[in-house]
Design a protein around this motif. Structure first.
Motif, PDB file in Angstrom:
ATOM      1  N   PRO A  80       0.799  -1.233   0.000  1.00  0.00           N
ATOM      2  CA  PRO A  80       0.000   0.000   0.000  1.00  0.00           C
ATOM      3  C   PRO A  80       0.830   1.280   0.000  1.00  0.00           C
ATOM      4  CG  PRO A  80      -0.952  -1.592   1.508  1.00  0.00           C
ATOM      5  CD  PRO A  80       0.363  -2.165   1.042  1.00  0.00           C
ATOM      6  N   THR A  81       1.975   1.264   0.666  1.00  0.00           N
ATOM      7  CA  THR A  81       2.831   2.454   0.686  1.00  0.00           C
ATOM      8  C   THR A  81       3.391   2.746  -0.699  1.00  0.00           C
ATOM      9  OG1 THR A  81       3.405   1.968   2.980  1.00  0.00           O
ATOM     10  CG2 THR A  81       4.854   3.497   1.805  1.00  0.00           C
ATOM     11  N   LEU A  82       3.798   1.710  -1.403  1.00  0.00           N
ATOM     12  CA  LEU A  82       4.304   1.879  -2.767  1.00  0.00           C
ATOM     13  C   LEU A  82       3.176   2.305  -3.700  1.00  0.00           C
ATOM     14  CD1 LEU A  82       6.587   1.753  -4.796  1.00  0.00           C
ATOM     15  CD2 LEU A  82       6.207  -0.721  -4.981  1.00  0.00           C
ATOM     16  N   HIS A  83       1.990   1.755  -3.506  1.00  0.00           N
ATOM     17  CA  HIS A  83       0.824   2.142  -4.302  1.00  0.00           C
ATOM     18  C   HIS A  83       0.557   3.645  -4.146  1.00  0.00           C
ATOM     19  CE1 HIS A  83      -3.648   1.119  -5.389  1.00  0.00           C
ATOM     20  NE2 HIS A  83      -3.173   2.106  -6.119  1.00  0.00           N
ATOM     21  N   ALA A  84       0.581   4.121  -2.924  1.00  0.00           N
ATOM     22  CA  ALA A  84       0.355   5.541  -2.669  1.00  0.00           C
ATOM     23  C   ALA A  84       1.451   6.393  -3.309  1.00  0.00           C
ATOM     24  CB  ALA A  84       0.292   5.805  -1.166  1.00  0.00           C
ATOM     25  N   ALA A  85       2.693   5.954  -3.193  1.00  0.00           N
ATOM     26  CA  ALA A  85       3.801   6.711  -3.780  1.00  0.00           C
ATOM     27  C   ALA A  85       3.675   6.772  -5.302  1.00  0.00           C
ATOM     28  CB  ALA A  85       5.134   6.075  -3.379  1.00  0.00           C
ATOM     29  N   ALA A  86       3.272   5.667  -5.923  1.00  0.00           N
ATOM     30  CA  ALA A  86       3.085   5.643  -7.374  1.00  0.00           C
ATOM     31  C   ALA A  86       1.935   6.558  -7.779  1.00  0.00           C
ATOM     32  CB  ALA A  86       2.841   4.215  -7.857  1.00  0.00           C
ATOM     33  N   ALA A  87       0.841   6.518  -7.034  1.00  0.00           N
ATOM     34  CA  ALA A  87      -0.298   7.395  -7.330  1.00  0.00           C
ATOM     35  C   ALA A  87       0.103   8.866  -7.214  1.00  0.00           C
ATOM     36  CB  ALA A  87      -1.459   7.079  -6.396  1.00  0.00           C
ATOM     37  N   ASN A  88       0.912   9.192  -6.213  1.00  0.00           N
ATOM     38  CA  ASN A  88       1.382  10.572  -6.048  1.00  0.00           C
ATOM     39  C   ASN A  88       2.306  10.982  -7.189  1.00  0.00           C
ATOM     40  OD1 ASN A  88      -0.067  10.836  -3.686  1.00  0.00           O
ATOM     41  ND2 ASN A  88       1.679  10.336  -2.362  1.00  0.00           N
ATOM     42  N   ALA A  89       3.187  10.081  -7.603  1.00  0.00           N
ATOM     43  CA  ALA A  89       4.097  10.382  -8.712  1.00  0.00           C
ATOM     44  C   ALA A  89       3.307  10.610  -9.996  1.00  0.00           C
ATOM     45  CB  ALA A  89       5.105   9.247  -8.890  1.00  0.00           C
ATOM     46  N   ALA A  90       2.283   9.789 -10.221  1.00  0.00           N
ATOM     47  CA  ALA A  90       1.437   9.945 -11.411  1.00  0.00           C
ATOM     48  C   ALA A  90       0.716  11.292 -11.368  1.00  0.00           C
ATOM     49  CB  ALA A  90       0.438   8.799 -11.496  1.00  0.00           C
ATOM     50  N   ALA A  91       0.141  11.625 -10.230  1.00  0.00           N
ATOM     51  CA  ALA A  91      -0.578  12.892 -10.088  1.00  0.00           C
ATOM     52  C   ALA A  91       0.357  14.080 -10.314  1.00  0.00           C
ATOM     53  CB  ALA A  91      -1.228  12.973  -8.709  1.00  0.00           C
ATOM     54  N   GLU A  93       2.711  14.253 -12.312  1.00  0.00           N
ATOM     55  CA  GLU A  93       2.941  14.392 -13.755  1.00  0.00           C
ATOM     56  C   GLU A  93       1.637  14.561 -14.522  1.00  0.00           C
ATOM     57  OE1 GLU A  93       5.571  11.429 -15.409  1.00  0.00           O
ATOM     58  OE2 GLU A  93       6.842  11.449 -13.630  1.00  0.00           O
ATOM     59  N   ASN A  94       0.541  14.785 -13.769  1.00  0.00           N
ATOM     60  CA  ASN A  94      -0.780  14.963 -14.368  1.00  0.00           C
ATOM     61  C   ASN A  94      -1.172  13.778 -15.251  1.00  0.00           C
ATOM     62  OD1 ASN A  94      -3.167  16.413 -14.551  1.00  0.00           O
ATOM     63  ND2 ASN A  94      -2.532  17.427 -16.453  1.00  0.00           N
ATOM     64  N   LYS A  95      -0.891  12.569 -14.739  1.00  0.00           N
ATOM     65  CA  LYS A  95      -1.206  11.337 -15.451  1.00  0.00           C
ATOM     66  C   LYS A  95      -2.050  10.443 -14.559  1.00  0.00           C
ATOM     67  CE  LYS A  95       3.166  11.107 -18.016  1.00  0.00           C
ATOM     68  NZ  LYS A  95       4.366  10.285 -18.266  1.00  0.00           N
ATOM     69  N   SER A  96      -2.812   9.564 -15.209  1.00  0.00           N
ATOM     70  CA  SER A  96      -3.501   8.528 -14.449  1.00  0.00           C
ATOM     71  C   SER A  96      -2.436   7.542 -13.964  1.00  0.00           C
ATOM     72  CB  SER A  96      -4.519   7.788 -15.317  1.00  0.00           C
ATOM     73  OG  SER A  96      -3.850   6.994 -16.292  1.00  0.00           O
ATOM     74  N   LEU A  97      -2.766   6.778 -12.948  1.00  0.00           N
ATOM     75  CA  LEU A  97      -1.825   5.779 -12.450  1.00  0.00           C
ATOM     76  C   LEU A  97      -1.499   4.776 -13.551  1.00  0.00           C
ATOM     77  CD1 LEU A  97      -0.132   4.627 -10.165  1.00  0.00           C
ATOM     78  CD2 LEU A  97      -2.187   3.461  -9.320  1.00  0.00           C
ATOM     79  N   ASN A  98      -2.494   4.351 -14.309  1.00  0.00           N
ATOM     80  CA  ASN A  98      -2.272   3.406 -15.401  1.00  0.00           C
ATOM     81  C   ASN A  98      -1.305   3.986 -16.435  1.00  0.00           C
ATOM     82  OD1 ASN A  98      -3.352   0.768 -16.707  1.00  0.00           O
ATOM     83  ND2 ASN A  98      -3.370   2.295 -18.335  1.00  0.00           N
ATOM     84  N   GLU A  99      -1.532   5.225 -16.821  1.00  0.00           N
ATOM     85  CA  GLU A  99      -0.667   5.884 -17.806  1.00  0.00           C
ATOM     86  C   GLU A  99       0.765   6.006 -17.277  1.00  0.00           C
ATOM     87  OE1 GLU A  99      -0.870   9.884 -20.594  1.00  0.00           O
ATOM     88  OE2 GLU A  99      -1.808   9.931 -18.616  1.00  0.00           O
ATOM     89  N   TRP A 100       0.909   6.387 -16.025  1.00  0.00           N
ATOM     90  CA  TRP A 100       2.230   6.545 -15.428  1.00  0.00           C
ATOM     91  C   TRP A 100       2.966   5.203 -15.378  1.00  0.00           C
ATOM     92  CZ3 TRP A 100       4.739   4.806 -10.979  1.00  0.00           C
ATOM     93  CH2 TRP A 100       5.921   5.465 -10.660  1.00  0.00           C
ATOM     94  N   ILE A 101       2.270   4.147 -14.969  1.00  0.00           N
ATOM     95  CA  ILE A 101       2.886   2.818 -14.909  1.00  0.00           C
ATOM     96  C   ILE A 101       3.274   2.356 -16.309  1.00  0.00           C
ATOM     97  CG2 ILE A 101       2.447   0.371 -14.416  1.00  0.00           C
ATOM     98  CD1 ILE A 101       0.876   1.339 -11.930  1.00  0.00           C
ATOM     99  N   ALA A 102       2.382   2.554 -17.286  1.00  0.00           N
ATOM    100  CA  ALA A 102       2.695   2.149 -18.668  1.00  0.00           C
ATOM    101  C   ALA A 102       3.931   2.900 -19.177  1.00  0.00           C
ATOM    102  CB  ALA A 102       1.498   2.398 -19.575  1.00  0.00           C
ATOM    103  N   ASP A 103       4.016   4.195 -18.904  1.00  0.00           N
ATOM    104  CA  ASP A 103       5.186   4.974 -19.330  1.00  0.00           C
ATOM    105  C   ASP A 103       6.459   4.493 -18.645  1.00  0.00           C
ATOM    106  OD1 ASP A 103       3.537   6.500 -20.949  1.00  0.00           O
ATOM    107  OD2 ASP A 103       3.525   8.252 -19.612  1.00  0.00           O
ATOM    108  N   THR A 104       6.346   4.170 -17.351  1.00  0.00           N
ATOM    109  CA  THR A 104       7.504   3.690 -16.592  1.00  0.00           C
ATOM    110  C   THR A 104       7.977   2.343 -17.117  1.00  0.00           C
ATOM    111  OG1 THR A 104       6.740   4.912 -14.657  1.00  0.00           O
ATOM    112  CG2 THR A 104       8.326   3.154 -14.259  1.00  0.00           C
TER     113      THR A 104
END
Length: 112
Positions: A80-91, A93-104
């Motif tokens: 859950p901590t990593l999930h939150a960090a990923a969601a924050n990183a996506a936000a 960059e003004n991206k959805s979490l899915n978009e951010w993960i796909a780009d990564t």
């Protein structure tokens, strides 16, 4: 050091087989197995081309699809901590979490 070779458009992971003292290549993304061995890079390329050719010819003769099919969907379980960090990183960059993960993943796959 990368351990992936591109042989005629197909990726193969390369490792050392210490039991026989040869490098081993195994193609990725195929619907079946195709591997090859050699003592050096030149030999790996030559043996890889031959192995891939035989594999593709065999698939054609049997009417089989030589490549794995991917749906484009997979489940990812995170702490859950990593999930939150990923969601924050996506936000950030003004991206959805899915978009951010796909780009990564794309960036990491392109570097491989």
């Amino acid at each position: 050091m990368k351990n992936i070779l591109d042989i005629d458009g197909c990726k193969a992971v390369i490792s050392l087989d210490p039991d026989i003292g040869l490098f081993r290549g195994e193609f990725l993304g195929l619907s079946g197995g195709a591997d090859f061995y050699a003592k050096d890079l030149e030999g790996l390329m030559e043996e890889g081309r031959a192995s891939l050719k035989v594999y593709l010819e065999d698939c054609a003769a049997r009417g089989l699809e030589p490549y794995k099919a991917y749906s484009g969907r997979f489940n990812l379980r995170l702490d859950p901590t990593l999930h939150a960090a990923a969601a924050n990183a996506a936000a950030a960059e003004n991206k959805s979490l899915n978009e951010w993960i796909a780009d990564t993943i794309r960036a990491a796959a392109d570097a491989a």
